[in-house]
Design an enzyme around this catalytic site. Structure first.
Site, PDB file in Angstrom:
ATOM      1  CG  HIS A 110      64.898 -30.372  29.611  1.00 34.21           C
ATOM      2  ND1 HIS A 110      66.080 -30.286  30.324  1.00 34.21           N
ATOM      3  CD2 HIS A 110      64.076 -29.430  30.132  1.00 34.21           C
ATOM      4  CE1 HIS A 110      65.958 -29.342  31.239  1.00 34.21           C
ATOM      5  NE2 HIS A 110      64.761 -28.804  31.154  1.00 34.21           N
ATOM      6  CE1 TYR A 111      64.707 -22.574  27.027  1.00 35.16           C
ATOM      7  CE2 TYR A 111      66.899 -22.774  26.050  1.00 35.16           C
ATOM      8  CZ  TYR A 111      65.769 -22.024  26.315  1.00 35.16           C
ATOM      9  OH  TYR A 111      65.690 -20.739  25.861  1.00 35.16           O
ATOM     10  CE1 TYR A 112      70.434 -24.776  22.657  1.00 35.62           C
ATOM     11  CE2 TYR A 112      70.561 -25.547  24.934  1.00 35.62           C
ATOM     12  CZ  TYR A 112      70.956 -24.666  23.944  1.00 35.62           C
ATOM     13  OH  TYR A 112      71.856 -23.687  24.236  1.00 35.62           O
TER      14      TYR A 112
END
Lengths: 214, 214
Positions: free
Chosen positions: B128-130
């Protein structure tokens, strides 16, 4: 006209599938993640195809091959974390847009959220959800697809009235999920909704009429 | 040259502020959220301005007025939820891009993440960060700004070596935060980095040399 429905097993998605089944003009293709879900649709006489919004764009494109339109009404829901909001509501939606481009399915209807286009109107408690919807909508706007972005107000489960208020900056209000589904299906027919985005809440105007005026 | 640093109080941001202070060509303007943080920078002889990535685009534009470049190296960090990843790492970054456009600050350097541009290479554990970084980078790419997107590998706190490998599809590796900061500051000078995106890991080539070859 074959309509690929991402999120077919969701609350709005199930209404959409039923409306498509009851129409003479459309065949709904329910995109689902499990065989059990696919069988449940089959038992009701509806078509289903297996695919996963966390999968690849290629897989999604393969699943929607031969369809004429895509409806995106999927969401990770309130029971999962915001990481899934990023991966489903945002990245899953954008992958579906990319897949539609790849599979040459030119018509795309997005079920978004009330005022997702205006940061200042995002609900403080689930601001991150609005951010996800905002960027998903933006990707669709920037795609080459013929889009319609429907931004419904507060979703309720009351039966639909078939009457709505649709447009830019309508007053914040609720709307039955059944009416959102009816509006989405009506968008498939109404060419005036091509390349338009609008808020949608309960109102006084029959859906078909309201869509002609947006 | 005045350089507005969003995320100045972060680990990479502090390195960048120090490098800017030690240079003759640049003045770093630390964007911080609290008076305490601003005072801490002032005590070290550095300029600071109060602004909040969760605030409005107008406020951010006001804060960076008169600057010549923006560096975005902010992040909500691992200690907050994914909702903040959406609101800071994605929406905060995009608001900073929009603010730069509004304030006519034409140069923008984004600190992104290794292979954020390729979904298939996203780290499964923080996918999700990416996704957040991916869409932030995309907004910068689509802006009218002169951009550089630096996508560092695994960040470590060892002292920098000044030597890196930079480009598309470099092999996954680590890199000291100090070297990321040095590369960011070097990008301000090296016009060859204009409108380029690249991965950055530790390597054998002096930073200035590596940036000429991307």
């Amino acid at each position: 006209m074959k309509v690929f429905v991402a999120g077919a097993n969701g609350q709005i998605g199930r209404h959409i599938m039923k409306l498509l089944k009851d129409s003479d003009d459309y065949t709904g293709i329910a995109m689902v993640r499990s065989k059990e879900q696919a069988e449940a649709f089959s038992e009701k006489g509806m078509e289903a195809v297996l695919a996963d919004l966390e999968g690849s764009v290629d897989e999604l494109a393969e699943a929607m091959k031969g369809c004429d339109a895509v409806v995106f009404t999927a969401g990770s829901g309130g029971h999962t974390g915001a990481d899934k909001t990023l991966l489903i509501d945002l990245d899953g939606a954008v992958k579906t847009v990319e897949a539609a481009e790849l599979a040459n399915v030119n018509r795309f209807i997005m079920v978004s959220a009330f005022q997702a286009n205006n940061r200042e109107n995002w609900n403080e408690k689930i601001k991150h959800y609005y951010a996800a919807k905002h960027y998903a909508d933006k990707a669709l706007l920037q795609s080459g697809l013929t889009y319609t972005i429907v931004r419904p107000g507060g979703l309720v489960n009351e039966p639909g009235t078939g009457k709505v208020s649709a447009g830019e900056k309508t007053e914040r209000d609720i709307i039955p999920r059944e009416d959102v589904a009816k509006a989405v299906v009506a968008c498939l027919k109404e060419e005036h909704t091509h390349n338009k985005s609008f808020d949608l809440v309960s109102g006084d105007t029959p859906i078909e009429e309201a869509l002609k005026r947006i």
